[in-house]
Design a protein around this motif. Structure first.
Motif, PDB file in Angstrom:
ATOM      1  N   GLY A   1       0.813  -1.207   0.000  1.00 20.31           N
ATOM      2  CA  GLY A   1       0.000   0.000   0.000  1.00 20.31           C
ATOM      3  C   GLY A   1       0.845   1.255   0.000  1.00 20.31           C
ATOM      4  O   GLY A   1       0.562   2.218  -0.726  1.00 20.31           O
TER       5      GLY A   1
ATOM      6  N   MET B   1       2.485   1.581  -3.498  1.00 22.48           N
ATOM      7  CA  MET B   1       1.528   1.998  -4.521  1.00 22.48           C
ATOM      8  C   MET B   1       1.129   3.452  -4.342  1.00 22.48           C
ATOM      9  O   MET B   1       0.935   4.179  -5.320  1.00 22.48           O
ATOM     10  CB  MET B   1       0.293   1.102  -4.479  1.00 22.48           C
ATOM     11  CG  MET B   1       0.527  -0.307  -4.965  1.00 22.48           C
ATOM     12  SD  MET B   1      -0.955  -1.312  -4.834  1.00 22.48           S
ATOM     13  CE  MET B   1      -2.085  -0.380  -5.848  1.00 22.48           C
ATOM     14  N   ASP B   2       0.992   3.900  -3.099  1.00 24.13           N
ATOM     15  CA  ASP B   2       0.611   5.279  -2.849  1.00 24.13           C
ATOM     16  C   ASP B   2       1.655   6.241  -3.413  1.00 24.13           C
ATOM     17  O   ASP B   2       1.325   7.283  -3.982  1.00 24.13           O
ATOM     18  CB  ASP B   2       0.437   5.500  -1.350  1.00 24.13           C
ATOM     19  CG  ASP B   2      -0.177   6.848  -1.035  1.00 24.13           C
ATOM     20  OD1 ASP B   2      -1.361   7.041  -1.345  1.00 24.13           O
ATOM     21  OD2 ASP B   2       0.532   7.707  -0.484  1.00 24.13           O
TER      22      ASP B   2
ATOM     23  N   LEU C   1       1.474   6.058  -7.320  1.00 24.78           N
ATOM     24  CA  LEU C   1       0.278   6.684  -7.886  1.00 24.78           C
ATOM     25  C   LEU C   1       0.246   8.190  -7.665  1.00 24.78           C
ATOM     26  O   LEU C   1      -0.612   8.873  -8.220  1.00 24.78           O
ATOM     27  CB  LEU C   1      -0.976   6.048  -7.269  1.00 24.78           C
ATOM     28  CG  LEU C   1      -1.236   4.587  -7.616  1.00 24.78           C
ATOM     29  CD1 LEU C   1      -2.432   4.068  -6.838  1.00 24.78           C
ATOM     30  CD2 LEU C   1      -1.468   4.416  -9.115  1.00 24.78           C
TER      31      LEU C   1
ATOM     32  N   ARG D   1      -6.747   9.185  -4.277  1.00 26.05           N
ATOM     33  CA  ARG D   1      -5.616   8.259  -4.312  1.00 26.05           C
ATOM     34  C   ARG D   1      -5.700   7.165  -3.249  1.00 26.05           C
ATOM     35  O   ARG D   1      -5.434   5.996  -3.556  1.00 26.05           O
ATOM     36  CB  ARG D   1      -4.301   9.019  -4.197  1.00 26.05           C
ATOM     37  CG  ARG D   1      -3.094   8.116  -4.475  1.00 26.05           C
ATOM     38  CD  ARG D   1      -1.815   8.893  -4.632  1.00 26.05           C
ATOM     39  NE  ARG D   1      -1.365   9.471  -3.367  1.00 26.05           N
ATOM     40  CZ  ARG D   1      -1.286  10.770  -3.114  1.00 26.05           C
ATOM     41  NH1 ARG D   1      -1.635  11.657  -4.036  1.00 26.05           N
ATOM     42  NH2 ARG D   1      -0.858  11.210  -1.948  1.00 26.05           N
TER      43      ARG D   1
ATOM     44  N   THR E   1      -5.829   3.271  -4.261  1.00 26.84           N
ATOM     45  CA  THR E   1      -4.812   2.355  -3.731  1.00 26.84           C
ATOM     46  C   THR E   1      -5.457   1.138  -3.094  1.00 26.84           C
ATOM     47  O   THR E   1      -5.049  -0.007  -3.343  1.00 26.84           O
ATOM     48  CB  THR E   1      -3.930   3.078  -2.702  1.00 26.84           C
ATOM     49  OG1 THR E   1      -3.274   4.183  -3.336  1.00 26.84           O
ATOM     50  CG2 THR E   1      -2.879   2.140  -2.130  1.00 26.84           C
ATOM     51  N   ARG E   2      -6.474   1.371  -2.267  1.00 23.23           N
ATOM     52  CA  ARG E   2      -7.156   0.240  -1.620  1.00 23.23           C
ATOM     53  C   ARG E   2      -7.881  -0.626  -2.649  1.00 23.23           C
ATOM     54  O   ARG E   2      -7.929  -1.851  -2.513  1.00 23.23           O
ATOM     55  CB  ARG E   2      -8.124   0.762  -0.561  1.00 23.23           C
ATOM     56  CG  ARG E   2      -7.439   1.283   0.686  1.00 23.23           C
ATOM     57  CD  ARG E   2      -8.444   1.606   1.767  1.00 23.23           C
ATOM     58  NE  ARG E   2      -9.174   2.825   1.480  1.00 23.23           N
ATOM     59  CZ  ARG E   2      -8.809   4.041   1.893  1.00 23.23           C
ATOM     60  NH1 ARG E   2      -7.690   4.184   2.583  1.00 23.23           N
ATOM     61  NH2 ARG E   2      -9.538   5.100   1.626  1.00 23.23           N
TER      62      ARG E   2
END
Length: 253
Positions: free
Chosen positions: A114, A117-118, A121, A130, A134-135
Motif C-alpha cells: 500500500g 503503490m501510494d 500513484l 488516491r 490504492t485500496r
C-alpha cells in the motif's frame, strides 16, 4: 500497520476462547467483521459508480445525485459482507496454525504494498481519491497470493482417507462436531464442515484416477476454488476496510 493488526489479532483471540465466552462474543465479532468488509466493498463500489457518473452525466444533474449510491447499494453490499464474514468466521474456527501464519503474513504485505503503490500513484492519481484507488488495487494484488497459498495448504493438510466410499458413509464416519455452543454459530460451522468434508471426499475420489466422473472432479475443484476465493476475498476486504473506515490511521502514505 498497527490498525491492520487489531482485527486480525482480535479474531485470533476469539477463536482461542472457550465456550461460552466464544458464543457470547460471536454477534459482536460478526458485526465488526461485516462492518469492515462493508467499508472496503462500499468504497470500491462508490468509486466505480462515481467514475461512470462523471463520464456520462453532468455534475449538477439530478440523476447524478440519485445514482451515487444510497440505501439500495448499501443494503446489497451489507448482505454480501455479512455472508462473507459468517463464512470467514466459520473457517477461522477450524483454521490450522499454518493458515493463521499465512493470514498474519498478509498484514505486512498489504501495508508495504500500500505504501509503495501510494507513492507510485502520486504522480498520476488525484490526491483526494488516491487512498481509495490504492485500496481498490490492493484487493486483487494481495488476494491472489493468499488464494494460491490457501489452495496449496488445503491440498497438503492431512485428511481422513475417504477414497472408495460413498459420500453418505464419509459424512457418517468423518464429519466432526461443531465446536460452538451457540445455535447460529454451530449451524454455520456445521455447514462449513460439511462443505469441507464434501470437498475432501470429492478430491480423494477423483485425483489419481482416470475412471471417475468428470462431474465429480468439476464439483471438487469448483468447491475448492470458490471456497478459497470467498475466504481470501473476505480476509483482504476486512483488512482493507480498516483504511476505508479510519483513513488517517489506515491510509498508505
Amino acid at each position: 500497520m498497527i490498525p491492520l493488526l487489531v482485527p486480525a489479532i482480535a479474531l485470533l483471540v476469539w477463536t482461542l476462547l472457550a465456550e461460552p465466552a466464544q458464543g457470547w462474543l460471536f454477534l459482536l465479532v460478526w458485526a465488526a467483521s461485516s462492518w469492515l468488509i462493508l467499508a472496503g466493498s462500499l468504497e470500491s463500489a462508490r468509486l466505480r459508480r462515481r467514475v461512470w457518473l462523471d463520464q456520462y452525466l453532468l455534475a449538477d444533474s439530478r440523476w447524478h445525485q440519485l445514482l451515487r449510491g444510497g440505501v439500495l447499494m448499501t443494503s446489497w453490499h451489507l448482505l454480501i459482507a455479512a455472508l462473507l464474514a459468517l463464512f470467514m468466521l466459520a473457517r477461522l474456527l477450524n483454521a490450522s496454525i499454518w493458515l493463521w501464519l499465512i493470514l498474519l503474513a498478509q498484514i505486512p504485505l498489504i501495508w508495504l504494498l500500500g505504501r509503495w503503490m501510494d507513492v507510485r500513484l502520486g504522480a498520476h492519481v488525484k490526491p483526494e481519491v488516491r487512498p481509495a484507488v490504492t485500496r481498490r488495487l490492493l484487493v486483487p494484488l494481495t488476494m491472489l497470493p493468499l488464494l494460491l497459498c490457501y489452495l496449496l495448504l488445503s491440498l497438503n493438510l492431512s485428511q481422513p482417507h475417504m477414497g472408495g466410499i460413498g459420500w453418505g458413509e464419509a459424512v457418517d464416519r468423518y464429519l466432526p462436531d461443531a465446536q460452538s455452543a451457540m445455535a447460529l454459530l454451530a449451524l454455520v460451522e456445521r455447514l462449513y464442515l460439511l462443505l469441507d468434508l464434501t470437498l475432501q471426499w470429492a478430491l480423494q475420489n477423483t485425483l489419481g484416477s482416470m475412471d471417475d466422473s468428470g462431474a465429480l472432479a468439476l464439483l471438487a475443484w469448483s468447491l475448492l476454488l470458490i471456497g478459497g476465493a470467498a475466504f481470501a476475498w473476505a480476509w483482504v476486504r476486512m483488512l482493507v476496510g480498516v483504511g476505508a473506515l479510519f483513513p488517517r490511521q489506515g491510509d498508505a502514505r
